[in-house]
Design an enzyme around this catalytic site. Structure first.
Site, PDB file in Angstrom:
ATOM      1  N   SER A 143      43.646  34.898  48.050  1.00 58.95           N
ATOM      2  CA  SER A 143      44.800  35.543  48.673  1.00 58.95           C
ATOM      3  C   SER A 143      44.711  35.385  50.183  1.00 58.95           C
ATOM      4  CB  SER A 143      44.847  37.031  48.327  1.00 58.95           C
ATOM      5  OG  SER A 143      45.846  37.699  49.069  1.00 58.95           O
ATOM      6  N   TYR A 156      40.402  45.197  48.253  1.00 56.81           N
ATOM      7  CA  TYR A 156      41.126  43.971  47.904  1.00 56.81           C
ATOM      8  C   TYR A 156      40.808  42.846  48.887  1.00 56.81           C
ATOM      9  CZ  TYR A 156      44.930  40.965  46.336  1.00 56.81           C
ATOM     10  OH  TYR A 156      45.648  39.902  45.835  1.00 56.81           O
TER      11      TYR A 156
END
Length: 262
Positions: A143, A156
Site C-alpha cells: 500500500s 496498518y
C-alpha cells in the site's frame, strides 16, 4: 489487459478473495480463462463467488495468518491444478489504532499477523516448487500507506511498510530463478475497507478498474507498481518530504475509526 507477449496465466491463487480487490482480481483472472484458488476465511462467500465465475475453480477456506492452514490450502491447490503461475497475497485488514490505548495492542497484533506474516505464510509453500520449475509470479499487495507512517494508522502503515521491505528481500533472494516478485502498492481503492473512511480519498479507484491494471503489472513482472499512477507521484513526494513538513501537514489528517471488527 496483458502486456504484449506476456503469457496468459493458467492458474492463479488469490488470498482475500471473498470481497473488495481480491474479488475483483478473481473476476478478472476468471474472465481471462485462469483456474483459480480462492482463499479467504468466509467459506460461504467464496462458494457463492466461485459459482458465479466462468471456468473451474477451487474454494480454499483458510486464514492466511495460520501458516498450517495455508500450507494445507497450497497442497490442495497444487494437487488439483499443479504449481500456480501466479500467487497473489492480497488478504489484508485495516483499523484505526492509537498506541496510548491498551486495547489497541491486540489490534496491532492482528493487523501485523494478517497483513505481513500472512503474506509470508501465503508465499512459503510455493517458493521451492516455483524455483524448481523456473517460473512464476509472487505478487504482494502492499500500500502507499506503507511509504510513510500515517497518524491513527500505525498498525496498518507498519504492516504495509513491512510488506514492502519483505517483498524486496524476497525479490533479491529469487533473482535469477525465473520467479518474479511483484510489489503492488495501491492507493485508495473503493472496497469495504475504504468505505468506512470519512475523510477525502484522492484518486479513489473502483476495484474493478484497479484489478486489470494490477494484473498487467504482475504479468509484466514489474518489481514495483503503484495503482493508480497518480498515487505513485504522491508516494514519491511523500517519501522525500522533510519530516518537519510531513509532520505539520499530516498532524490533522483524517483518521480511520478505531474498534472496527477484524
Amino acid at each position: 489487459m496483458r502486456p504484449t507477449g506476456s503469457p496468459r496465466p493458467r492458474s492463479v491463487l488469490i488470498t482475500g478473495a471473498s470481497s473488495g480487490l481480491g474479488e475483483a482480481l478473481a473476476r478478472h483472472y476468471a474472465a481471462d480463462g485462469a483456474r483459480l484458488g480462492l482463499v479467504a476465511r468466509r467459506a460461504e462467500t467464496l462458494h457463492a463467488l466461485a459459482a458465479g465465475l466462468p471456468g473451474e475453480h477451487l474454494v480454499l477456506p483458510a486464514d492466511c495468518g495460520d501458516p498450517a492452514a495455508m500450507r494445507e490450502a497450497a497442497a490442495r491447490f497444487m494437487a488439483e491444478f499443479g504449481v500456480p503461475d501466479v500467487v497473489i497475497a492480497n488478504a489484508g485488514v485495516s483499523v484505526g489504532t492509537l498506541t496510548e490505548y491498551a486495547e489497541d495492542v491486540d489490534a496491532f497484533e492482528k493487523v501485523l499477523r494478517t497483513n505481513l506474516l500472512g503474506m509470508v505464510a501465503t508465499f512459503q509453500p510455493f517458493v521451492a516448487p516455483m524455483r524448481q520449475r523456473g517460473s512464476g509470479r509472487l505478487a504482494g499487495i502492499a500500500s502507499v500507506a506503507g511509504v510513510r507512517g500515517l497518524p491513527g494508522a500505525g498498525a496498518y502503515s507498519a504492516s504495509k511498510a513491512g510488506t514492502i521491505s519483505y517483498l524486496e528481500s524476497l525479490r533479491v533472494e529469487l533473482r535469477g530463478s525465473g520467479v518474479r516478485v511483484v510489489t503492488v502498492a495501491p492507493g485508495y481503492i473503493a472496497t469495504p475497507m475504504t468505505a468506512v473512511n470519512s475523510y477525502p480519498m484522492p484518486f479513489l479507484l473502483p476495484a474493478e478498474q484497479a484489478a486489470p491494471r494490477i494484473a498487467a503489472a504482475i504479468s509484466a513482472g514489474r518489481s514495483w507498481a503503484v495503482v493508480p499512477w497518480q498515487m505513485g507521484v504522491a508516494a514519491r513526494v511523500l517519501r522525500w518530504m522533510p519530516n518537519a513538513l510531513f509532520d505539520a501537514l499530516f498532524a490533522r489528517a483524517g483518521r480511520k475509526p478505531r474498534g472496527l471488527p477484524l
